[in-house]
Design a protein around this motif. Sequence first.
Motif, PDB file in Angstrom:
ATOM      1  N   ILE A 103     -11.290  -7.635 -12.348  1.00  0.00           N
ATOM      2  CA  ILE A 103     -12.753  -7.567 -12.480  1.00  0.00           C
ATOM      3  C   ILE A 103     -13.353  -6.790 -11.319  1.00  0.00           C
ATOM      4  O   ILE A 103     -14.251  -5.951 -11.500  1.00  0.00           O
ATOM      5  CB  ILE A 103     -13.351  -8.987 -12.564  1.00  0.00           C
ATOM      6  CG1 ILE A 103     -12.964  -9.646 -13.891  1.00  0.00           C
ATOM      7  CG2 ILE A 103     -14.874  -8.940 -12.426  1.00  0.00           C
ATOM      8  CD1 ILE A 103     -13.343 -11.117 -13.981  1.00  0.00           C
ATOM      9  N   VAL A 104     -12.856  -7.064 -10.094  1.00  0.00           N
ATOM     10  CA  VAL A 104     -13.353  -6.358  -8.896  1.00  0.00           C
ATOM     11  C   VAL A 104     -13.086  -4.863  -9.012  1.00  0.00           C
ATOM     12  O   VAL A 104     -13.949  -4.039  -8.692  1.00  0.00           O
ATOM     13  CB  VAL A 104     -12.703  -6.942  -7.619  1.00  0.00           C
ATOM     14  CG1 VAL A 104     -12.931  -6.009  -6.428  1.00  0.00           C
ATOM     15  CG2 VAL A 104     -13.260  -8.320  -7.326  1.00  0.00           C
TER      16      VAL A 104
ATOM     17  N   GLN B 258       1.059 -10.914  -7.205  1.00  0.00           N
ATOM     18  CA  GLN B 258       0.629 -10.826  -8.601  1.00  0.00           C
ATOM     19  C   GLN B 258      -0.875 -10.606  -8.699  1.00  0.00           C
ATOM     20  O   GLN B 258      -1.667 -11.310  -8.075  1.00  0.00           O
ATOM     21  CB  GLN B 258       1.014 -12.105  -9.362  1.00  0.00           C
ATOM     22  CG  GLN B 258       0.710 -12.034 -10.852  1.00  0.00           C
ATOM     23  CD  GLN B 258       1.211 -13.262 -11.594  1.00  0.00           C
ATOM     24  OE1 GLN B 258       1.793 -14.161 -10.986  1.00  0.00           O
ATOM     25  NE2 GLN B 258       0.994 -13.306 -12.885  1.00  0.00           N
ATOM     26  N   GLN B 259      -1.256  -9.609  -9.496  1.00  0.00           N
ATOM     27  CA  GLN B 259      -2.676  -9.310  -9.651  1.00  0.00           C
ATOM     28  C   GLN B 259      -3.331 -10.349 -10.556  1.00  0.00           C
ATOM     29  O   GLN B 259      -2.813 -10.699 -11.609  1.00  0.00           O
ATOM     30  CB  GLN B 259      -2.878  -7.917 -10.236  1.00  0.00           C
ATOM     31  CG  GLN B 259      -4.321  -7.417 -10.103  1.00  0.00           C
ATOM     32  CD  GLN B 259      -4.475  -5.971 -10.529  1.00  0.00           C
ATOM     33  OE1 GLN B 259      -4.499  -5.690 -11.719  1.00  0.00           O
ATOM     34  NE2 GLN B 259      -4.561  -5.080  -9.567  1.00  0.00           N
TER      35      GLN B 259
ATOM     36  N   PHE C  38      -6.874 -14.495  -2.799  1.00  0.00           N
ATOM     37  CA  PHE C  38      -8.085 -14.179  -3.559  1.00  0.00           C
ATOM     38  C   PHE C  38      -7.824 -14.373  -5.045  1.00  0.00           C
ATOM     39  O   PHE C  38      -6.941 -13.706  -5.595  1.00  0.00           O
ATOM     40  CB  PHE C  38      -8.519 -12.732  -3.310  1.00  0.00           C
ATOM     41  CG  PHE C  38      -9.779 -12.360  -4.064  1.00  0.00           C
ATOM     42  CD1 PHE C  38     -11.005 -12.823  -3.645  1.00  0.00           C
ATOM     43  CD2 PHE C  38      -9.723 -11.574  -5.211  1.00  0.00           C
ATOM     44  CE1 PHE C  38     -12.158 -12.487  -4.337  1.00  0.00           C
ATOM     45  CE2 PHE C  38     -10.872 -11.238  -5.903  1.00  0.00           C
ATOM     46  CZ  PHE C  38     -12.089 -11.694  -5.461  1.00  0.00           C
ATOM     47  N   PRO C  39      -8.542 -15.286  -5.704  1.00  0.00           N
ATOM     48  CA  PRO C  39      -9.548 -16.178  -5.116  1.00  0.00           C
ATOM     49  C   PRO C  39      -8.922 -17.152  -4.122  1.00  0.00           C
ATOM     50  O   PRO C  39      -7.703 -17.220  -4.022  1.00  0.00           O
ATOM     51  CB  PRO C  39     -10.126 -16.910  -6.335  1.00  0.00           C
ATOM     52  CG  PRO C  39      -9.033 -16.871  -7.347  1.00  0.00           C
ATOM     53  CD  PRO C  39      -8.328 -15.560  -7.147  1.00  0.00           C
ATOM     54  N   ALA C  40      -9.766 -17.890  -3.413  1.00  0.00           N
ATOM     55  CA  ALA C  40      -9.290 -18.719  -2.302  1.00  0.00           C
ATOM     56  C   ALA C  40      -8.176 -19.648  -2.741  1.00  0.00           C
ATOM     57  O   ALA C  40      -8.226 -20.260  -3.795  1.00  0.00           O
ATOM     58  CB  ALA C  40     -10.448 -19.529  -1.713  1.00  0.00           C
ATOM     59  N   GLY C  41      -7.166 -19.739  -1.900  1.00  0.00           N
ATOM     60  CA  GLY C  41      -6.033 -20.621  -2.160  1.00  0.00           C
ATOM     61  C   GLY C  41      -5.638 -21.335  -0.898  1.00  0.00           C
ATOM     62  O   GLY C  41      -6.460 -21.569  -0.008  1.00  0.00           O
TER      63      GLY C  41
ATOM     64  N   THR D 249      -8.948  -1.251  -4.924  1.00  0.00           N
ATOM     65  CA  THR D 249      -7.708  -1.372  -5.694  1.00  0.00           C
ATOM     66  C   THR D 249      -6.790  -2.405  -5.052  1.00  0.00           C
ATOM     67  O   THR D 249      -6.825  -2.613  -3.834  1.00  0.00           O
ATOM     68  CB  THR D 249      -6.970  -0.027  -5.803  1.00  0.00           C
ATOM     69  OG1 THR D 249      -6.744   0.503  -4.481  1.00  0.00           O
ATOM     70  CG2 THR D 249      -7.782   0.978  -6.611  1.00  0.00           C
ATOM     71  N   PHE D 250      -5.975  -3.032  -5.887  1.00  0.00           N
ATOM     72  CA  PHE D 250      -5.001  -4.025  -5.443  1.00  0.00           C
ATOM     73  C   PHE D 250      -3.621  -3.547  -5.856  1.00  0.00           C
ATOM     74  O   PHE D 250      -3.381  -3.275  -7.034  1.00  0.00           O
ATOM     75  CB  PHE D 250      -5.294  -5.388  -6.065  1.00  0.00           C
ATOM     76  CG  PHE D 250      -6.645  -5.949  -5.716  1.00  0.00           C
ATOM     77  CD1 PHE D 250      -6.811  -6.793  -4.622  1.00  0.00           C
ATOM     78  CD2 PHE D 250      -7.766  -5.639  -6.489  1.00  0.00           C
ATOM     79  CE1 PHE D 250      -8.053  -7.310  -4.308  1.00  0.00           C
ATOM     80  CE2 PHE D 250      -9.015  -6.156  -6.183  1.00  0.00           C
ATOM     81  CZ  PHE D 250      -9.171  -6.994  -5.089  1.00  0.00           C
ATOM     82  N   CYS D 251      -2.723  -3.439  -4.901  1.00  0.00           N
ATOM     83  CA  CYS D 251      -1.377  -2.918  -5.177  1.00  0.00           C
ATOM     84  C   CYS D 251      -0.319  -3.974  -4.881  1.00  0.00           C
ATOM     85  O   CYS D 251      -0.478  -4.798  -3.987  1.00  0.00           O
ATOM     86  CB  CYS D 251      -1.104  -1.678  -4.329  1.00  0.00           C
ATOM     87  SG  CYS D 251      -2.274  -0.340  -4.614  1.00  0.00           S
TER      88      CYS D 251
END
Length: 267
Positions: free
Chosen positions: A132-133, A125-126, A90-93, A142-144
């Motif tokens: 933004i999300v 990696q964030q 995310f975003p698409a890869g 949340t992203f950890c």
Amino acid sequence: MVLDYRDPWNLWNDGHGIASILEHRNIRKSDKVICFSDDFRRDMQKRFPAQKGKYETVYNGFYEKAWEEIEAKQTDHKRMVFKYIGEISFPAGKDSFRNPKELIDAFLNICNDMDMELQFIGVGQQTREMRIVEQKSKHKITFCSPVPVAESLRQMSDGDVLISIHDAGNQSDQYILSAKLFDYLRSGKVILNIGKAGSALSKFIKKNGVGFSCENQRTVIEKRLVWLYDLWQKNGRSIERQNKIFDCSLYGRDYQNEKYSRLLRRV
């Protein structure tokens, strides 16, 4: 000779070239062909016919010793906690079959009016898009960073619903049972699978009564999240599997390795 498949190779891509010819030749020469799921074993037998008993299933499974120090607990959250454990795109890869965009959009659409949060554990990696999300959701999403194995298991045991995403758009959906699925099984938590209807994951989850599935579309995911949230509220802010007596030990590596060992001794 034993052939051990952890990926569906030509069956996955419906290959009929030189690689498929070589594969068939090696299968004929082998004493045993070990498959990672029953669905894969069934279709391999159709694609590359062999005498009865040559194809066997040994699941990947979970590692019980890694779970021994993880305390099983009933969650008691003020919010309903959805968790995705593992890498995402995310975003698409390159690995866009793990892209949670539809899930994130669905969650953003409803989370402000509900006591719920969505945690991504182990995302690497964030990115700017992730930050933004988080801001848009008022940190209900949340992203950890990646965590050690023991901590990832603790994170699973502390969730209400554990999420799996696999939407590759090819034949792999018919066979793949991710390694993460087996730790999800061991956790005792409800599983939400997001992917193709009729996929191997969705059939496995439904058959064993350990969770629910839905297509990877924002509106469909949104309805499923709301339904699960209502269930959680009606059950006193708790949610359980339909099958409360599911025996996950059959999918432990100890059991599967012993099965593998018996097969090898017979070769």
